[in-house]
Design a protein around this motif. Structure first.
Motif, PDB file in Angstrom:
ATOM      1  N   VAL A 225       7.483  -7.680  13.728  1.00  0.00           N
ATOM      2  CA  VAL A 225       8.363  -6.600  13.276  1.00  0.00           C
ATOM      3  C   VAL A 225       7.790  -5.928  12.029  1.00  0.00           C
ATOM      4  O   VAL A 225       7.814  -4.694  11.908  1.00  0.00           O
ATOM      5  N   SER A 229       6.720  -2.010  11.882  1.00  0.00           N
ATOM      6  CA  SER A 229       7.462  -1.149  10.962  1.00  0.00           C
ATOM      7  C   SER A 229       6.598  -0.008  10.440  1.00  0.00           C
ATOM      8  O   SER A 229       7.120   1.007   9.976  1.00  0.00           O
ATOM      9  N   ALA A 232       7.361   3.329  11.992  1.00  0.00           N
ATOM     10  CA  ALA A 232       8.658   3.943  11.705  1.00  0.00           C
ATOM     11  C   ALA A 232       8.560   4.781  10.438  1.00  0.00           C
ATOM     12  O   ALA A 232       7.641   4.594   9.624  1.00  0.00           O
ATOM     13  N   GLY A 237      11.074   1.890   7.731  1.00  0.00           N
ATOM     14  CA  GLY A 237      10.045   0.860   7.842  1.00  0.00           C
ATOM     15  C   GLY A 237      10.070  -0.150   6.712  1.00  0.00           C
ATOM     16  O   GLY A 237      10.004  -1.369   6.956  1.00  0.00           O
ATOM     17  N   VAL A 240      13.200  -2.532   6.857  1.00  0.00           N
ATOM     18  CA  VAL A 240      13.043  -3.440   7.999  1.00  0.00           C
ATOM     19  C   VAL A 240      11.982  -4.496   7.691  1.00  0.00           C
ATOM     20  O   VAL A 240      12.168  -5.689   7.957  1.00  0.00           O
ATOM     21  N   ALA A 241      10.867  -4.061   7.111  1.00  0.00           N
ATOM     22  CA  ALA A 241       9.806  -5.004   6.764  1.00  0.00           C
ATOM     23  C   ALA A 241      10.285  -6.008   5.724  1.00  0.00           C
ATOM     24  O   ALA A 241       9.980  -7.213   5.810  1.00  0.00           O
ATOM     25  N   LEU A 416       1.566  -1.083   6.420  1.00  0.00           N
ATOM     26  CA  LEU A 416       2.735  -0.259   6.118  1.00  0.00           C
ATOM     27  C   LEU A 416       2.452   0.653   4.930  1.00  0.00           C
ATOM     28  O   LEU A 416       2.853   1.822   4.914  1.00  0.00           O
TER      29      LEU A 416
END
Length: 456
Positions: A225, A229, A232, A237, A240-241, A416
């Motif tokens: 995940v 992310s 996104a 992102g 969520v991360a 990310l």
């Protein structure tokens, strides 16, 4: 063993162990070929499959699912010996290579990488238990130095050959070619290990094994995940991360020795340091070829040179550690290894931000390889020194889980950051600065390693 009976010191190549040593080195050799090839060709793969946003996930996903393989392999090795776990792991590794090599979308490629992770993780733990069961403690350093030396030939030809394959043939053969070699070597290894007594142990209760597997799946899913992310918008992102990292921290605790996340002295610090230095090194290395190709116009073939020099340094430093590790001591090894990694990261950071000569990247990254070569096998030796027959699988699994978990999270977070900044000098600068921060944190467990039973 026979050596003690004849008054001659036994070695890793004596009659009772030579085929096991050869088989284990062959597996390490193939894993090295695959790892070096993937790092070199990933910029080409992501461009061909339109998967730039999932670049980091291709690394992090494999490391994440390896945690599941490690837990399953550790439990099986403690209960029934490592042979069956090793065979299943190699088979999964082979299947994953074929799926990735045959991929026509980034999603299919990622599926193959996830399967590869299951096999790679299980294989690592099973091999560590093989070493613990068949070799006396005074030979462990030599065995792991030999494992490191198995990277020498791949480091000589692997990155350059993978780049040449991507440039002049097709990137798919960087995976399918390794699959063919794996199948051939596996046939030989299976024959050579037949009849070798790898021992057994006391199986954990079904409840304990199931709970550990569930936790491993949680760690793997959360790490994936984090990797996804990056695809996104940053406003989604990053939260969520962050939530996924919290899940990883909670789920991974029971899979590691008590006190690992607070750097308790001894085995917990050994395991924690493995995850930290792995995260720092591999998060940075994943972007070395990317940096050379995007900022300096290197081909895939030429960008592999940086990884070649680093792998040479890793193997050479590992050999020195195997011979002089006891004399140097763990505190000196910690200081030397972290110092070398910091020098490399600072050199790469300066190149990325200031646009200095790419030769600094190629030469500087060799220092990082030297640092890893000193500390990596030492941490494995210490793990076995803190272990006995009842927990060799668990402790070996914990070391590998920390390794892969730390690498997966660090690579995903770095990816990310790159996605948020949209590439360029600033994005590369964030990746390498992040790795520097992790390396500095590594000093905390690094000076709390202890010695276990490695000394009489």
């Amino acid at each position: 063993m026979s050596g003690s009976e004849t008054g001659v010191e036994a070695g890793i190549w004596d009659r009772e162990r030579r085929w096991v040593t050869l088989g284990a080195i062959a597996l390490i050799f193939l894993a090295a070929i695959e790892a070096l090839a993937v790092t070199t060709v990933m910029p080409v793969v992501s461009a061909a499959l339109d998967g730039d946003a999932l670049y980091a996930a291709a690394f992090a996903g494999t490391l994440a699912t390896s945690v599941i393989g490690m837990v399953a392999s550790g439990a099986a090795s403690d209960a029934r010996g490592p042979r069956g776990a090793l065979y299943v792991a190699v088979t999964l590794f082979l299947v994953g290579l074929v799926v990735s090599g045959a991929a026509f979308s980034m999603q299919q490629f990622l599926l193959g990488r996830l399967i590869q992770g299951l096999g790679a993780g299980g294989q690592t733990v099973a091999l560590y238990v093989v070493v613990a069961r068949l070799y006396p403690p005074h030979l462990h350093g030599r065995v792991f130095a030999a494992f490191a030396a198995a990277w020498v030939v791949p480091s000589m030809v692997g990155p350059f050959l993978a780049g040449a394959i991507a440039d002049y043939l097709d990137w798919r053969w960087a995976f399918l070619g390794v699959a063919v070699l794996t199948a051939a070597a596996f046939a030989l290894i299976a024959v050579r290990l037949r009849g070798v007594d790898l021992g057994g142990g006391e199986p954990s209760s079904r409840r304990v094994v199931v709970s550990r597997l569930v936790l491993a799946v949680l760690v793997a899913v959360a790490a994936v995940v984090v990797g996804f992310s990056a695809d996104a918008p940053p406003g989604i992102g990053w939260p969520v991360a962050g939530a996924a990292v919290v899940v990883i921290a909670l789920a991974i605790r029971p899979l590691l020795p008590a006190g690992t996340l607070r750097a308790a002295r001894g085995l917990p610090s050994v395991v924690l340091m493995r995850g930290i230095v792995a995260g720092a090194f591999f998060a940075a290395e994943a972007y070395i070829p990317y940096l050379l190709m995007e900022r300096f116009g290197f081909t895939a073939t030429l960008s592999g040179i940086a990884l070649t020099f680093s792998a040479f340094a890793w193997a050479g430093a590992s050999a020195l550690q195997g011979r002089y590790g006891e004399r140097l001591g763990n505190r000196r090894i910690t200081a030397l290894s972290l110092g070398l990694i910091l020098i490399a990261l600072l050199a790469v950071l300066a190149t990325a931000v200031l646009g200095a000569s790419p030769a600094i990247v190629v030469i500087g990254w060799a220092f990082a390889g030297g640092g890893m070569g000193l500390v990596y096998p030492r941490l494995t030796v210490l793990t076995l020194a803190y272990s006995d027959a009842s927990n060799q699988g668990f402790n070996s699994s914990a070391l590998s889980i920390s390794d892969s978990g730390g690498s997966a999270v660090a690579i995903a977070v770095a990816g990310l950051g790159v996605a948020t900044l949209g590439g360029g000098a600033a994005a590369f600068g964030v990746v390498f600065a992040f790795a520097i921060g992790l390396t500095l944190i590594g000093t905390i467990p690094g000076f709390r390693l202890g010695h276990g039973a490695e000394r009489p």
